[in-house]
Design a protein around this motif. Sequence first.
Motif, PDB file in Angstrom:
ATOM      1  N   LYS A 406      44.069  34.358  40.698  1.00  0.00           N
ATOM      2  CA  LYS A 406      42.912  33.510  41.003  1.00  0.00           C
ATOM      3  C   LYS A 406      42.571  32.626  39.814  1.00  0.00           C
ATOM      4  O   LYS A 406      42.235  31.446  39.981  1.00  0.00           O
ATOM      5  CB  LYS A 406      41.714  34.386  41.375  1.00  0.00           C
ATOM      6  CG  LYS A 406      40.482  33.596  41.808  1.00  0.00           C
ATOM      7  CD  LYS A 406      39.372  34.514  42.270  1.00  0.00           C
ATOM      8  CE  LYS A 406      38.154  33.716  42.705  1.00  0.00           C
ATOM      9  NZ  LYS A 406      38.426  32.856  43.880  1.00  0.00           N
ATOM     10  N   ALA A 407      42.705  33.183  38.601  1.00  0.00           N
ATOM     11  CA  ALA A 407      42.437  32.397  37.397  1.00  0.00           C
ATOM     12  C   ALA A 407      43.441  31.261  37.239  1.00  0.00           C
ATOM     13  O   ALA A 407      43.124  30.219  36.639  1.00  0.00           O
ATOM     14  CB  ALA A 407      42.469  33.310  36.166  1.00  0.00           C
ATOM     15  N   LEU A 408      44.641  31.445  37.792  1.00  0.00           N
ATOM     16  CA  LEU A 408      45.660  30.399  37.730  1.00  0.00           C
ATOM     17  C   LEU A 408      45.517  29.376  38.850  1.00  0.00           C
ATOM     18  O   LEU A 408      46.281  28.417  38.909  1.00  0.00           O
ATOM     19  CB  LEU A 408      47.060  31.033  37.794  1.00  0.00           C
ATOM     20  CG  LEU A 408      47.461  31.888  36.578  1.00  0.00           C
ATOM     21  CD1 LEU A 408      48.788  32.599  36.863  1.00  0.00           C
ATOM     22  CD2 LEU A 408      47.580  31.019  35.337  1.00  0.00           C
ATOM     23  N   GLY A 409      44.549  29.595  39.750  1.00  0.00           N
ATOM     24  CA  GLY A 409      44.305  28.631  40.813  1.00  0.00           C
ATOM     25  C   GLY A 409      45.010  28.915  42.128  1.00  0.00           C
ATOM     26  O   GLY A 409      45.055  28.057  43.010  1.00  0.00           O
ATOM     27  N   VAL A 410      45.575  30.123  42.282  1.00  0.00           N
ATOM     28  CA  VAL A 410      46.211  30.471  43.547  1.00  0.00           C
ATOM     29  C   VAL A 410      45.137  30.575  44.636  1.00  0.00           C
ATOM     30  O   VAL A 410      44.087  31.193  44.412  1.00  0.00           O
ATOM     31  CB  VAL A 410      46.973  31.812  43.418  1.00  0.00           C
ATOM     32  CG1 VAL A 410      47.577  32.223  44.755  1.00  0.00           C
ATOM     33  CG2 VAL A 410      48.058  31.701  42.361  1.00  0.00           C
TER      34      VAL A 410
END
Length: 457
Positions: A406-410
Amino acid sequence: MIPNADAADALATLKSRQRDYRTFADYAAGKQPLSFSTDQWQTAFGSLFKRLSYNRCRAVVDAFANRLAVTGWESPDAGETDALGAAAMALWERTRMVRRQGELFAESLRSGDAYLIVSADDAGLARIDINRGHLIHPVYADDEPEKLAYAVKVWQIPYGADRGKWRITTYEPDVTTRLISRAKSDTYPEKLTAFVPYTDDGGAEIENTYGEVPVFHLGNNADTGCTGTSELVDVIPLQDGLNKSVADMLIAGEYVAFPQRWVVGAAPTTNPYTNEEEEQFKAAVDRVWGVSEPDAKFGQFDPADMTQYTNAQDSWDLKISRVSMVPVHWLSMTGDFPSGEALKTAEGPFVAKLKDRQTSFGDTLADAMAFALKVEGTAEAVVTPIWQAAESRSETEALNQALQKKALGVPDEQIWAELSYSADEIAQFTAAKQEAQQRQQEMFAQSFDRGQAPIGG
């Protein structure tokens, strides 16, 4: 229509494989002969251990089948709203493939081959039928070895007025041809001359308007244009050795279950009428030995060491693990399971094999789903299955990985799918997320109208 000679060749080839398919099915079901027993052993113990087996074949198949599960469908470059993927998932659920997919994968792993036949039902909706490996022979095109030229299905009618007769159906890109045997027979058919056109339920020839063979072959570890290989090919000889080891242990236990005793220094007794020596000491639970000689000694042999047999069985488990790639701790179930990095290392070859099956099975499932969507009116659909994670992960580890993604934008929807949430649950999460965003926007607008700076502003 394919030439009769080609159909006859397909029939003969399928017949030649029936014994192998039956062997794989029997071993997976625990119907395993004691292959290394002698005639003398069979005479002495055959009736006692007639159905003896310590079945690891089923465990090997289940180890892979239980990890293979399609949890969703997606189309490439669909963005946040994937209508085509949602349609594919709805079809997957409507045809009950969410539940039946385990049967499909287990059959391919066990027999080496499994098939899906896609057709239209009376309402014009797609129907997906699972077929076992021994029923169908696929024939691939010479110039395009990845493309199915036609498929031949052979089976015996199990009920009704034609019970005992045989059916042959040939699936081609433009037509489906159906035959039925003239007479009932318990033997596998050998020649097409014994068949006549099957005229019930639509006639002997049914036009295929979709332009491709409606049969989809899931070959386990199959080379291009070939049938698959059972996961049990290398396991069956080791299974025979394991069964022999268990039989040896039971026989040893049969002989040493009652303690063997000895006596020295006791004079033999003689029958006064025949002048022959008599058995003086007979071992039994209700007998006590006694003699008058003061120097007589009694003793008991040490019991047999049964651990040599259990150690041998553990050795067979290790060999089965090596050839199948199923982690040995899954077979031994000793309670001493690895964790963390040790678990990843132990399951590395197993996970790699699972991912290979996901790739090969996934391509076939994608083709089958595209065909099913075509039946329902969506032409040239491209969708791919979303698989359950092949790796063993604790819930905590899975959630930590989800936070990192989620932090990577998935996208959240992708993360939820990887966490094995169903399509309905993901839809509920999405709706709740959108509702929360809408409330937040309304609160922001109200704060702005009152001249108040929003929190975090």
